[in-house]
Scaffold this motif. Structure first.
Motif, PDB file in Angstrom:
ATOM      1  N   ALA A 202      24.022  37.129  24.513  1.00  0.00           N
ATOM      2  CA  ALA A 202      25.396  37.464  24.889  1.00  0.00           C
ATOM      3  C   ALA A 202      25.508  38.925  25.321  1.00  0.00           C
ATOM      4  CB  ALA A 202      26.338  37.203  23.720  1.00  0.00           C
ATOM      5  N   ASN A 235      28.562  34.996  29.760  1.00  0.00           N
ATOM      6  CA  ASN A 235      27.954  35.188  28.439  1.00  0.00           C
ATOM      7  C   ASN A 235      28.647  36.289  27.633  1.00  0.00           C
ATOM      8  OD1 ASN A 235      27.032  37.173  30.205  1.00  0.00           O
ATOM      9  ND2 ASN A 235      25.100  37.459  29.099  1.00  0.00           N
ATOM     10  N   TYR A 237      30.820  38.270  24.986  1.00  0.00           N
ATOM     11  CA  TYR A 237      31.244  38.069  23.602  1.00  0.00           C
ATOM     12  C   TYR A 237      31.958  39.335  23.146  1.00  0.00           C
ATOM     13  CZ  TYR A 237      31.199  36.162  18.892  1.00  0.00           C
ATOM     14  OH  TYR A 237      31.592  35.633  17.686  1.00  0.00           O
ATOM     15  N   ASN A 262      33.757  33.002  21.965  1.00  0.00           N
ATOM     16  CA  ASN A 262      33.506  34.268  22.683  1.00  0.00           C
ATOM     17  C   ASN A 262      34.128  35.492  22.037  1.00  0.00           C
ATOM     18  OD1 ASN A 262      34.034  31.927  24.883  1.00  0.00           O
ATOM     19  ND2 ASN A 262      32.304  33.221  25.511  1.00  0.00           N
TER      20      ASN A 262
END
Length: 387
Positions: A202, A235, A237, A262
């Motif tokens: 992430a 991706n 987060y 997320n």
């Protein structure tokens, strides 16, 4: 130089960064052999911590009573100020009939004391009045008997341009950060992964601060949602760390935006370096008052690029293209774009940006170096008062 007699005064009762700065100032002055007297409200949360400063004197007053009738405390304050070479006080809003800097200036002027007054201020408040920064001493004829210390160039510029204070009356000295605490190690990286587990691979954005409206964590959630939905940063987060009244609202917003995979809300920590270590980027989307937030200095010291609102003192350390990028206040689209400007950099350019941030903090914002500047100002003020 002979031991100085220094008074340190604060009118707020909370225990935040400014109050801890005042306590550390007193500790450093005592360590250097000077006499120190704190004047604080009876309900100040700082009182329980001051016992660690051996030899310091602590005097208190009733915050509500002094707001109702400052004159009832004039003799007491004057007696404490009379032997002092310097009084350093933090500029605060007027409460009832009491505004701390103006009151102390009046005590000094009316008793014809030689005490030099230093007013230290953080985020400028447009509702403040010019006299909040020195009272009658601002207009005193002859040798100057007061001055102002700001914590950001933005604040100094505001006081000079909007408040009309003489430029040579105001000195900017950054608070700085303890660079010894914010140095990366392999063990720190291991511990950071344990404390803040995230999806492998992430791109992690950290946001540290109290969960309240002015910190605008909701803006980062909206920006993050855009980047995930348009697949610019699928991706992504987001790691939110703090405490405060907006926690439930933010938790509900994460659910509503379908960001439960997320984003995470994490508890306040006294060890933020593990958060910085875990993240690729630090975001500060504040829309409310800020001075020069320590979280930015700490993140940069940990070699983390930052994105922050283009307001207050933040652009002084988040320099576009050098240590990160700034964006207009409250603009989620611009925040998303700022994040992408960092995320899309090559590893080599990200490394350069990380190095730039660390070099800036260690050279210009080291707490010990900045505190030496403060002590130098206090000593010079004391010498001026003694003449």
């Amino acid at each position: 130089m002979l031991p100085l007699n220094i008074v340190l005064q604060e009118d707020l009762t909370i225990r935040g960064g400014a109050q801890l700065w005042l306590m550390n100032c007193g500790a450093s002055l005592r360590k250097a052999g000077h006499q120190v007297t704190f004047i604080l409200p009876e309900t100040s949360l700082l009182l329980e911590d001051l016992h660690v400063i051996q030899g310091a004197t602590v005097k208190t007053y009733d915050a509500q009573a002094i707001a109702n009738d400052p004159d009832a405390y004039k003799e007491r304050f004057t007696s404490l100020l009379a032997p002092a070479h310097v009084c350093v006080t933090l500029v605060r809003q007027q409460r009832g009939e009491f505004q701390n800097v103006n009151f102390i200036a009046t005590c000094i002027a009316d008793a014809n004391l030689s005490t030099y007054l230093i007013a230290k201020t953080g985020t400028p408040d447009p509702t403040y009045k010019k006299y909040f920064y020195g009272g009658r001493l601002l207009d005193k004829q002859g040798p100057r008997q007061c001055s102002v210390i700001t914590i950001a160039q933005y604040t100094k510029d505001f006081l000079v341009n909007a408040m009309g204070l003489p430029e040579d009356l105001v000195t900017n000295v950054y608070n700085g950060t303890d660079t010894t605490k914010f140095q990366r190690t392999p063990d720190m990286a291991v511990e950071a992964r344990k404390r803040y587990p995230c999806v492998e691979g992430a791109y992690i954005i950290g946001c540290i601060g109290s969960f309240e409206e002015r910190k605008a964590q909701s803006l980062l959630l909206k920006a993050g949602k855009k980047l995930i939905d348009d697949k610019r940063l699928p991706n992504l987060y987001m790691l939110f760390v703090g405490e405060g009244p907006d926690r439930d609202m933010l938790a509900n917003m994460i659910e509503e935006l379908e960001l439960t995979e997320n984003a995470t809300l994490c508890d306040f920590t006294k060890e933020p370096f593990y958060v910085f270590e875990r993240c690729n980027l630090i975001a500060l989307p504040s829309t409310g008052k800020e001075g020069l937030p320590n979280v930015l200095l700490e993140a940069l010291a940990m070699e983390k690029p930052c994105v922050a609102t283009r307001a207050y003192g933040m652009p002084e350390v988040v320099v576009d293209g050098k240590t990160g990028f700034c964006f207009p206040s409250g603009d989620a689209d611009a925040l998303a774009d700022a994040i992408m400007k960092v995320a899309s950099l090559s590893p080599e350019k990200q490394s350069i940006m990380a190095h730039n941030g660390k070099e800036m903090v260690f050279s210009e914002h080291d707490k010990a170096k900045q505190f030496e500047k403060i002590l130098e100002i206090i000593v010079k003020a004391a010498e001026s008062a003694a003449q």
